[in-house]
Design an enzyme around this catalytic site. Sequence first.
Site, PDB file in Angstrom:
ATOM      1  CD  GLU A  18     -75.463  58.072 -26.863  1.00 45.48           C
ATOM      2  OE1 GLU A  18     -74.516  58.610 -26.277  1.00 45.48           O
ATOM      3  OE2 GLU A  18     -76.424  57.558 -26.278  1.00 45.48           O
ATOM      4  CG  ASP A  60     -76.425  64.694 -25.954  1.00 47.89           C
ATOM      5  OD1 ASP A  60     -75.509  64.736 -25.135  1.00 47.89           O
ATOM      6  OD2 ASP A  60     -77.528  64.151 -25.720  1.00 47.89           O
ATOM      7  CB  THR A  83     -77.748  62.248 -20.845  1.00 44.26           C
ATOM      8  OG1 THR A  83     -77.023  61.675 -21.929  1.00 44.26           O
ATOM      9  CG2 THR A  83     -78.572  63.404 -21.346  1.00 44.26           C
ATOM     10  CG  ASP A  93     -71.378  58.763 -25.025  1.00 45.83           C
ATOM     11  OD1 ASP A  93     -72.099  59.722 -25.357  1.00 45.83           O
ATOM     12  OD2 ASP A  93     -71.753  57.869 -24.246  1.00 45.83           O
ATOM     13  CB  ILE A 119     -73.128  64.352 -23.442  1.00 44.47           C
ATOM     14  CG1 ILE A 119     -72.664  65.753 -23.827  1.00 44.47           C
ATOM     15  CG2 ILE A 119     -73.444  64.332 -21.931  1.00 44.47           C
ATOM     16  CD1 ILE A 119     -73.518  66.864 -23.252  1.00 44.47           C
ATOM     17  CG  ASP A 120     -71.067  57.998 -20.812  1.00 44.45           C
ATOM     18  OD1 ASP A 120     -72.156  57.463 -21.108  1.00 44.45           O
ATOM     19  OD2 ASP A 120     -70.288  57.523 -19.964  1.00 44.45           O
ATOM     20  CG  ASP A 145     -72.321  54.137 -22.981  1.00 43.74           C
ATOM     21  OD1 ASP A 145     -72.189  55.364 -23.168  1.00 43.74           O
ATOM     22  OD2 ASP A 145     -73.420  53.543 -23.033  1.00 43.74           O
TER      23      ASP A 145
HETATM   24  P1  AMP Z   1     -73.818  55.636 -16.462  1.00 48.53           P
HETATM   25  O1  AMP Z   1     -73.664  57.109 -16.361  1.00 48.53           O
HETATM   26  O2  AMP Z   1     -72.557  54.884 -16.139  1.00 48.53           O
HETATM   27  O3  AMP Z   1     -74.992  55.124 -15.717  1.00 48.53           O
HETATM   28  O4  AMP Z   1     -74.009  55.286 -17.981  1.00 48.53           O
HETATM   29  C1  AMP Z   1     -74.688  56.080 -18.890  1.00 48.53           C
HETATM   30  C2  AMP Z   1     -74.941  55.216 -20.096  1.00 48.53           C
HETATM   31  O5  AMP Z   1     -75.746  54.127 -19.733  1.00 48.53           O
HETATM   32  C3  AMP Z   1     -75.692  55.872 -21.211  1.00 48.53           C
HETATM   33  O6  AMP Z   1     -74.830  56.467 -22.114  1.00 48.53           O
HETATM   34  C4  AMP Z   1     -76.467  54.730 -21.869  1.00 48.53           C
HETATM   35  O7  AMP Z   1     -75.882  54.332 -23.093  1.00 48.53           O
HETATM   36  C5  AMP Z   1     -76.302  53.587 -20.893  1.00 48.53           C
HETATM   37  N1  AMP Z   1     -77.568  52.924 -20.535  1.00 48.53           N
HETATM   38  C6  AMP Z   1     -78.837  53.300 -20.785  1.00 48.53           C
HETATM   39  N2  AMP Z   1     -79.715  52.384 -20.310  1.00 48.53           N
HETATM   40  C7  AMP Z   1     -78.982  51.406 -19.737  1.00 48.53           C
HETATM   41  C8  AMP Z   1     -79.286  50.187 -19.066  1.00 48.53           C
HETATM   42  N3  AMP Z   1     -80.544  49.792 -18.871  1.00 48.53           N
HETATM   43  N4  AMP Z   1     -78.272  49.426 -18.621  1.00 48.53           N
HETATM   44  C9  AMP Z   1     -77.001  49.808 -18.784  1.00 48.53           C
HETATM   45  N5  AMP Z   1     -76.640  50.960 -19.399  1.00 48.53           N
HETATM   46  C10 AMP Z   1     -77.600  51.755 -19.866  1.00 48.53           C
HETATM   47 MG    MG Z   2     -73.194  57.160 -23.041  1.00 46.43          MG
END
Ligand code: AMP
Ligand code: MG
Length: 323
Positions: A67, A44, A123, A118, A120-121, A264
Site C-alpha cells: 500500500e 504503516d 487504519t 497491507d 496496516i489494514d 485489503d
Molecule cells: P475496513 O476496515 O474493512 O472498513 O476496510 C479498510 C479499508 O477500506 C482500507 O484499507 C481502504 O483501502 C478501504 N477503503 C477506503 N475507502 C473505501 C470505500 N469508500 N469503500 C470501500 N473500501 C474503502
Molecule cells: Mg487496507
Amino acid sequence: MSTYARELEVARRAVRQAAALCARVQRGVEGLEKSDKSPVTVADFGSQALVCATLAEAFPEDPVVGEEDSATLREHPALLAQVTREVDAERGADAAQVCAWIDRGATREQRPRFWTVDPIDGTKGFLRGEQYAVALALIVDGELVVSATACPNLPLRPDDPERGVLFSAVKGGGAFAEALAGGARWPLAVSAASDPAAGRFCQSVEPAHSDQEQAAALAAALGIRAPARKLDSLAKYGIVARGEAEIYLRLPRPGSTRAECIWDHAAGVLLVTEAGGRVTDTRGAPLAFRHGAHLTHNRGVVASHGPWHDRILDTLSAFEEDA
Ligand code: AMP
Ligand code: MG
C-alpha cells in the site's frame, strides 16, 4: 517440504514482526497524544519496511505490491527518523535502507508470482485502539496460494481475554490460527449453522466502506435476526473463517465506482476458502487477482460459510433489479 511451506513460514514470521512494531507504536505515548496522524504513519511505513525486508531476504526475485511508498516519508525527516528507530528496534536499519525496503513494496509491475501486503489494514481501527491487521498474501498465476494475517487486538479465540491472533493458510492445506505471542497452531473451520435465524454477519465500522442499509435489508430478507457486528480490517475474514460469523458483507454504496484494493482482501479470501467457506463479489464472480493492484473486474465482496451464499447473491441481484 510441502508446497509453499517455506513461503508460509516466512510470511508468518514477517507479519508477526510487523505486528510487534504496530502494537508497540499503538501502545507508545510517543506521538499518539500529540497528533492523530503520525503514529499510524510511523506504523504503516515501519510495518511495510519490515515485511518487505523479510521477503527481500527470503525471496529476492518476488515483487511486492504494497500500500505504501516512501515519497511522503522522505519529505518529513522527523517522521523518517521515527520510522527508522522503530524498524531498527526489530532489525538493524538506517533511513536509506528503510526507504528502500518500503519502496520494494511499491511496485505495480505485473509478474506471474508476487506478494501483496497491507502493512496496516483498518487504519481507523488502529487509531481507535480497536481492530486492525497486517496482511500478506502470495499470488501465483492469479491464484492465492499463501496467506498470513496478524490481528494484534483480536481475541485469540472468541471471548478469550488474550488478544493477538495470527491467521494463516496455504492453498489446499487448510486454514490455521495461532497466538501472536507464539505456540501451536490449530485448524479453523467455518460455522456449521444451517438456520439463518441464528445467523451472524459482519461488516466495516466505517459506513463509507459498505452499504449498511442494504446489508440490513439483506439480513432481514434472509431471516437473520442479530444486528451486524462491525469491525475494522481483514479481521472480518478471520471471524468468518473461525466460525464466529457466517457472513462478511462489503456492499458498494449506490453510485460507487471504487474498485477494492487487492491487499485489503487477498489474505482474507484464502483464509475463508481454506476454512471451508466461499468468497465472491456481489454478483457471484470470483475475486480476480490478476488485474493489477485493484479488483477492477469485481464489485464488492461477499464472504460466507457457504450454505446461504447463493441465496445472498440472488437477494442482492433482486435488489439490483429493483433499484
Ligand atoms: P475496513 O476496515 O474493512 O472498513 O476496510 C479498510 C479499508 O477500506 C482500507 O484499507 C481502504 O483501502 C478501504 N477503503 C477506503 N475507502 C473505501 C470505500 N469508500 N469503500 C470501500 N473500501 C474503502
Ligand atoms: Mg487496507
